[in-house]
Write a protein that holds these residues in place. Structure first.
Motif, PDB file in Angstrom:
ATOM      1  N   ARG A 196      -3.218  -5.137  11.579  1.00  8.43           N
ATOM      2  CA  ARG A 196      -1.854  -4.970  11.064  1.00  8.43           C
ATOM      3  C   ARG A 196      -1.089  -6.288  11.136  1.00  8.43           C
ATOM      4  NH1 ARG A 196       3.376  -3.677  12.996  1.00  8.43           N
ATOM      5  NH2 ARG A 196       4.471  -2.078  11.757  1.00  8.43           N
ATOM      6  N   LEU A 197      -0.314  -6.582  10.086  1.00  3.53           N
ATOM      7  CA  LEU A 197       0.524  -7.776  10.057  1.00  3.53           C
ATOM      8  C   LEU A 197       1.958  -7.407  10.427  1.00  3.53           C
ATOM      9  CD1 LEU A 197      -0.784  -9.509   6.815  1.00  3.53           C
ATOM     10  CD2 LEU A 197      -1.410  -9.991   9.179  1.00  3.53           C
ATOM     11  N   PRO A 198       2.728  -8.345  10.939  1.00  4.15           N
ATOM     12  CA  PRO A 198       4.079  -8.037  11.418  1.00  4.15           C
ATOM     13  C   PRO A 198       5.007  -7.442  10.358  1.00  4.15           C
ATOM     14  CG  PRO A 198       3.369 -10.172  12.235  1.00  4.15           C
ATOM     15  CD  PRO A 198       2.337  -9.735  11.247  1.00  4.15           C
ATOM     16  N   ASP A 199       4.814  -7.804   9.086  1.00  5.21           N
ATOM     17  CA  ASP A 199       5.736  -7.328   8.052  1.00  5.21           C
ATOM     18  C   ASP A 199       5.317  -5.983   7.457  1.00  5.21           C
ATOM     19  OD1 ASP A 199       3.510  -8.153   6.668  1.00  5.21           O
ATOM     20  OD2 ASP A 199       4.602  -9.344   5.180  1.00  5.21           O
ATOM     21  N   GLU A 200       4.403  -5.266   8.091  1.00  8.18           N
ATOM     22  CA  GLU A 200       3.934  -3.989   7.562  1.00  8.18           C
ATOM     23  C   GLU A 200       4.661  -2.794   8.180  1.00  8.18           C
ATOM     24  OE1 GLU A 200      -0.299  -3.625   7.578  1.00  8.18           O
ATOM     25  OE2 GLU A 200      -0.597  -5.646   6.800  1.00  8.18           O
ATOM     26  N   GLY A 201       5.735  -3.032   8.835  1.00  2.00           N
ATOM     27  CA  GLY A 201       6.492  -1.942   9.425  1.00  2.00           C
ATOM     28  C   GLY A 201       7.978  -2.257   9.390  1.00  2.00           C
ATOM     29  N   PRO A 202       8.824  -1.312   9.797  1.00  2.31           N
ATOM     30  CA  PRO A 202       8.423   0.006  10.295  1.00  2.31           C
ATOM     31  C   PRO A 202       7.980   0.916   9.151  1.00  2.31           C
ATOM     32  CG  PRO A 202      10.796  -0.135  10.168  1.00  2.31           C
ATOM     33  CD  PRO A 202      10.288  -1.499   9.826  1.00  2.31           C
ATOM     34  N   GLN A 203       7.198   1.920   9.470  1.00  4.39           N
ATOM     35  CA  GLN A 203       6.785   2.875   8.460  1.00  4.39           C
ATOM     36  C   GLN A 203       7.976   3.701   7.996  1.00  4.39           C
ATOM     37  OE1 GLN A 203       3.253   4.748  10.545  1.00  4.39           O
ATOM     38  NE2 GLN A 203       2.427   4.546   8.476  1.00  4.39           N
ATOM     39  N   ARG A 204       7.967   4.079   6.719  1.00  2.00           N
ATOM     40  CA  ARG A 204       9.020   4.953   6.190  1.00  2.00           C
ATOM     41  C   ARG A 204       8.432   5.769   5.047  1.00  2.00           C
ATOM     42  NH1 ARG A 204       8.052  -0.517   5.230  1.00  2.00           N
ATOM     43  NH2 ARG A 204       8.944  -1.236   3.282  1.00  2.00           N
ATOM     44  N   LYS A 205       8.984   6.954   4.853  1.00  2.00           N
ATOM     45  CA  LYS A 205       8.505   7.824   3.785  1.00  2.00           C
ATOM     46  C   LYS A 205       9.129   7.397   2.464  1.00  2.00           C
ATOM     47  CE  LYS A 205       7.863  12.651   2.429  1.00  2.00           C
ATOM     48  NZ  LYS A 205       8.088  14.078   2.794  1.00  2.00           N
ATOM     49  N   VAL A 206       8.301   7.290   1.423  1.00  2.00           N
ATOM     50  CA  VAL A 206       8.756   6.878   0.092  1.00  2.00           C
ATOM     51  C   VAL A 206       8.377   7.960  -0.917  1.00  2.00           C
ATOM     52  CG1 VAL A 206       8.500   5.187  -1.769  1.00  2.00           C
ATOM     53  CG2 VAL A 206       8.582   4.426   0.620  1.00  2.00           C
ATOM     54  N   GLU A 207       9.323   8.330  -1.757  1.00  2.00           N
ATOM     55  CA  GLU A 207       9.090   9.308  -2.818  1.00  2.00           C
ATOM     56  C   GLU A 207       8.893   8.584  -4.149  1.00  2.00           C
ATOM     57  OE1 GLU A 207       8.970  12.639  -2.692  1.00  2.00           O
ATOM     58  OE2 GLU A 207       9.576  12.992  -0.597  1.00  2.00           O
ATOM     59  N   ILE A 208       7.786   8.847  -4.816  1.00  3.07           N
ATOM     60  CA  ILE A 208       7.565   8.375  -6.189  1.00  3.07           C
ATOM     61  C   ILE A 208       7.859   9.573  -7.072  1.00  3.07           C
ATOM     62  CG2 ILE A 208       5.916   7.380  -7.811  1.00  3.07           C
ATOM     63  CD1 ILE A 208       6.582   5.512  -5.498  1.00  3.07           C
ATOM     64  N   THR A 209       9.037   9.601  -7.657  1.00  2.62           N
ATOM     65  CA  THR A 209       9.527  10.820  -8.302  1.00  2.62           C
ATOM     66  C   THR A 209       9.018  11.023  -9.718  1.00  2.62           C
ATOM     67  OG1 THR A 209      11.521   9.657  -9.041  1.00  2.62           O
ATOM     68  CG2 THR A 209      11.626  10.763  -6.910  1.00  2.62           C
ATOM     69  N   THR A 210       8.496   9.975 -10.337  1.00  2.00           N
ATOM     70  CA  THR A 210       8.073  10.049 -11.736  1.00  2.00           C
ATOM     71  C   THR A 210       6.669   9.486 -11.891  1.00  2.00           C
ATOM     72  OG1 THR A 210      10.366   9.673 -12.414  1.00  2.00           O
ATOM     73  CG2 THR A 210       8.686   9.432 -14.110  1.00  2.00           C
ATOM     74  N   PRO A 211       5.793  10.147 -12.649  1.00  4.49           N
ATOM     75  CA  PRO A 211       4.472   9.544 -12.916  1.00  4.49           C
ATOM     76  C   PRO A 211       4.639   8.188 -13.592  1.00  4.49           C
ATOM     77  CG  PRO A 211       4.504  11.846 -13.591  1.00  4.49           C
ATOM     78  CD  PRO A 211       5.933  11.472 -13.290  1.00  4.49           C
ATOM     79  N   PHE A 212       3.719   7.288 -13.355  1.00  6.99           N
ATOM     80  CA  PHE A 212       3.749   5.983 -14.010  1.00  6.99           C
ATOM     81  C   PHE A 212       2.325   5.596 -14.385  1.00  6.99           C
ATOM     82  CE2 PHE A 212       3.352   5.148  -9.478  1.00  6.99           C
ATOM     83  CZ  PHE A 212       2.397   4.143  -9.389  1.00  6.99           C
ATOM     84  N   ALA A 213       2.212   4.651 -15.291  1.00  3.52           N
ATOM     85  CA  ALA A 213       0.894   4.188 -15.724  1.00  3.52           C
ATOM     86  C   ALA A 213       0.611   2.827 -15.110  1.00  3.52           C
ATOM     87  CB  ALA A 213       0.829   4.094 -17.243  1.00  3.52           C
ATOM     88  N   ALA A 214      -0.626   2.618 -14.724  1.00  5.78           N
ATOM     89  CA  ALA A 214      -1.041   1.337 -14.145  1.00  5.78           C
ATOM     90  C   ALA A 214      -2.332   0.883 -14.802  1.00  5.78           C
ATOM     91  CB  ALA A 214      -1.233   1.462 -12.627  1.00  5.78           C
ATOM     92  N   GLY A 215      -2.576  -0.410 -14.787  1.00  5.00           N
ATOM     93  CA  GLY A 215      -3.806  -0.932 -15.355  1.00  5.00           C
ATOM     94  C   GLY A 215      -5.009  -0.446 -14.576  1.00  5.00           C
ATOM     95  N   VAL A 216      -6.015   0.031 -15.275  1.00  2.08           N
ATOM     96  CA  VAL A 216      -7.223   0.524 -14.620  1.00  2.08           C
ATOM     97  C   VAL A 216      -7.927  -0.603 -13.864  1.00  2.08           C
ATOM     98  CG1 VAL A 216      -9.502   1.557 -15.022  1.00  2.08           C
ATOM     99  CG2 VAL A 216      -7.520   2.352 -16.322  1.00  2.08           C
TER     100      VAL A 216
END
Length: 348
Positions: free
Chosen positions: A180-200
């Motif tokens: 783990r790296l120092p900038d990977e926290g603190p943990q928090r819950k994130v909502e992705i409310t809408t589907p999105f498309a990403a490059g395969v």
């Protein structure tokens, strides 16, 4: 080859490297490089030479790409028997005529009629680069209703995309996680409310070169470090260049492309898992899903563990970068989300 530290940070072993994962509309992502000069300084010249000597030198001819077309800009445009402004004219064609380029010689292209294009017939010959222009091969596809897991491509010059479902996840990593790296926290819950498309796949050199040929990505040509271009992931690009690429995609398709946010990228990379690495958790499964700093590199550079602290305990078969899609996708159908090269996001 990349160093596996966590979901969020993959550092290139052979210098500045970049890849690209794209997304689309409110839906997007792209990738790129991390500077690693301090990392490279830990290796001897001999060790770096050993790494460089393993790189593939395949250099596909960029003229063979089906993502761009060459068309006559001059009206009428002269096609000559030899690459010389005083050479005999064997044909003339109007502006807009598409040409099939066979080779490039200084300031001339050897061209012939395209087999798949309507237009005037003409004899094979040479045309001055000042009389022609490259254009994106992009006739936007008809939009259809899409759902999570559906694949699509807006046109020939655009990347293949997949719809990622909406959902939620814990962003970051717990303090107890290995590497783990120092900038990977603190943990928090994130909502992705809408589907999105990403490059395969990560954005390739072929896709980047198409953007550059048509003037969308600027004159600076990113170096491939001897790995080869074609379907290898593009590398050595910075954040402004990454943004130029997605703006170019928006321009040629009439759709909205952008970089993924950091939250969207991590959500897409995790694909529903809370584990720090992809795979089943066994040592051998890591190398089924990613191109990382593994035992293949350890054989080439024995001191690599002293430089970076650890290696993946398996062999992926690639001492450096790999052609995109060479490993298994994650649960969302995305390839190389961890390993191979690093990704740029819209924010940080």
């Amino acid at each position: 080859m990349a160093v596996l530290k966590s979901w969020r940070r993959i550092v290139g072993i052979v210098g500045t490297v970049a890849g690209a994962l794209l997304a689309y509309g409110i839906l997007t992502n792209f990738s790129s490089i991390h500077q690693t000069a301090s990392f490279l300084s830990k290796f001897t010249i001999k060790e770096l030479f050993v790494l460089q000597s393993t790189f593939r030198l395949r250099q596909p001819d960029p003229l063979s790409s089906n993502m761009i077309v060459l068309r006559m800009r001059a009206d009428p445009g002269a096609i000559r028997e030899v690459p010389n402004p005083n050479g005999a004219i064997v044909s003339t064609v109007p502006a807009g005529t598409t040409l099939r380029p066979l080779s490039e010689k200084r300031a001339w292209y050897l061209v012939e009629p395209r087999e798949d294009a309507d237009g005037p017939s003409f004899r094979k010959g040479y045309v001055s680069v000042s009389d022609v222009e490259w254009a994106a091969n992009c006739v936007p596809a008809e939009m259809i209703d899409l759902g999570p897991g559906d694949l699509f491509r807006d046109c020939a010059a655009a990347p293949e995309m997949i719809v990622v479902p909406a959902g939620s996840f814990m962003m970051g990593s717990p303090a107890s996680e290995e590497y783990r790296l120092p900038d990977e926290g603190p943990q928090r819950k994130v909502e992705i409310t809408t589907p999105f498309a990403a490059g395969v796949y990560e954005v390739t050199f072929e896709q980047w070169d198409a953007c550059q040929r048509t003037g969308g990505c600027g004159p600076k040509e990113p170096h491939d470090l001897g790995l080869g271009r074609g379907n290898y992931p593009v590398m050595n690009i910075d954040w402004p260049q990454a943004r130029k690429y997605v703006r170019w995609l928006s321009a040629i398709t009439g759709k909205r492309y952008r970089l993924l946010s950091e939250a969207e990228w991590e959500y897409a990379a995790r694909a529903g898992t809370t584990a720090p690495r992809p795979g089943s958790g066994s040592d051998s499964s890591y190398c089924e899903h990613l191109n990382g700093l593994d035992l293949t590199a350890l054989k080439l550079v024995p001191d690599v563990v002293d430089a970076v602290g650890s290696t993946i305990p398996c062999s992926d078969g690639y001492p450096a970068g790999a052609v995109v899609g060479s490993f298994s996708p994650n649960a969302f159908g995305l390839y190389d989300m961890i390993g191979n090269v690093s990704e740029w996001t819209q924010d940080c």
